[in-house]
Enzyme design. Sequence first.
Site, PDB file in Angstrom:
ATOM      1  N   LYS A 344      -7.563  -2.203   1.316  1.00 16.84           N
ATOM      2  CA  LYS A 344      -6.570  -1.855   2.331  1.00 16.84           C
ATOM      3  C   LYS A 344      -6.479  -0.348   2.562  1.00 16.84           C
ATOM      4  O   LYS A 344      -7.003   0.459   1.795  1.00 16.84           O
ATOM      5  CB  LYS A 344      -5.208  -2.451   1.963  1.00 16.84           C
ATOM      6  CG  LYS A 344      -5.168  -3.962   2.191  1.00 16.84           C
ATOM      7  CD  LYS A 344      -3.795  -4.553   1.978  1.00 16.84           C
ATOM      8  CE  LYS A 344      -3.785  -6.035   2.341  1.00 16.84           C
ATOM      9  NZ  LYS A 344      -2.474  -6.673   2.089  1.00 16.84           N
ATOM     10  N   ARG A 378      -5.352 -11.150  -4.759  1.00 15.30           N
ATOM     11  CA  ARG A 378      -6.109 -11.629  -3.591  1.00 15.30           C
ATOM     12  C   ARG A 378      -7.150 -10.564  -3.237  1.00 15.30           C
ATOM     13  O   ARG A 378      -6.774  -9.439  -2.884  1.00 15.30           O
ATOM     14  CB  ARG A 378      -5.141 -11.871  -2.428  1.00 15.30           C
ATOM     15  CG  ARG A 378      -5.768 -12.432  -1.164  1.00 15.30           C
ATOM     16  CD  ARG A 378      -4.685 -12.685  -0.117  1.00 15.30           C
ATOM     17  NE  ARG A 378      -5.216 -13.261   1.110  1.00 15.30           N
ATOM     18  CZ  ARG A 378      -5.676 -12.550   2.140  1.00 15.30           C
ATOM     19  NH1 ARG A 378      -5.650 -11.220   2.082  1.00 15.30           N
ATOM     20  NH2 ARG A 378      -6.147 -13.138   3.215  1.00 15.30           N
TER      21      ARG A 378
END
Length: 403
Positions: A344, A378
């Site tokens: 991210k 995740r």
Amino acid sequence: MDMQVNVRFIDNLEQAKAEIRAIGSDTAGIGLMAPKGVHRVLKISGVNPKQANIIKQEMLSKGGEAAITRGAVDHSVETTDVLLMATLKQYRAFIDKLKMQPFGLAKLAASISEALDNLEGRKVRVLNCRGKELEIGRRTLVMGILNATPDSFSDGGRFTEPAAALEQAHRMVEDGADIIDLGGVSTRPGYSEISSEISIEEELSRVLPVLERLVQEITVPISIDTWRAGVAQEALAAGAHIINDQWALRGDPELAGVVARYQAPIMLMHNGQDSNYRDMMAEIAGFLRQSIEIARQAGIPREHIIIDPGIGFAKTYEQNLEVLRRLKELTVLGCPILLGTSRKSVIGNTLHLPVNERVEGTGATVALGIACGADIVRVHDVKEMVRVARMADAIVRGGAGEG
């Protein structure tokens, strides 16, 4: 030998008992002393002056402390936050007294007691995923990301064909994935509005052909990343095991009912329209607490609920780092924590690296996330993050990462 002074950091009652037992104290003494060895700081919001003054008086009488705003003393403010500081022994006595007080304080006593119970370390539990079982708490579970989308920020377009997606899923399972998370709509970090860019029909056309292959051949539970009740309905009917909702039951009011009918677990992620917070962690916890209640009212049992702080969603770069730093605070909710940081922008902005060069940064967030309470991570890079998780587990969970 000279006397030495060392330090022990004690997080919960069991650790306190172990330290006292190592000294050689008798069993009765361990039971009496251990609650004095654990100190907790709890913050309560929305307390009126009448309540605040009673809380402070009762906590002081038990040897603890309660900080309130100055205006609560003379009732010149409508509400105040309260910061409670006490050992478990002091909390127990305080809670017993609070239960007998009026003005809604008996209910608050029950909430404080529940919060203290939730902070007593990871609980090992079995998550029933519609027939497939996952043990949560003994080791960190790894969720592999499978994007059946043409525009995902990381791997858009690579796995839109069912054959390619199935091959990738097999690869992730071989690398150690415990769950496969299949999504048909791009949820780009930083995008904080409920996406309606594609229709339900388009989302289903992306997800169902892949899902039908996965449930036939993949041995681990399949999660569907969607906030739409219509998509969840079709996916669960086709054999999906878990729903991963990036809007925590706020995007579609029908979703909770669908999940309850199929007796599926649900992952609730914090999200929002902006990043303006007065007390960010308290507000994230409050948002998730409300979503947990929505789920329970719909018939989803608490043991089927997993929470996610939503790294990259409705948060600035600095706020994302703060959430990671303070992740442990969310253990007060008593639900397993899912952490999704893989590749991210918080990593890209820190290391100044493109998406395909963020594996080490992801590893750092995974390891520290596990240390701060994450039970599921995740990720895109399954093989690498399984190794990171096992090493972190060996440290944090006392050898639980072996095997």
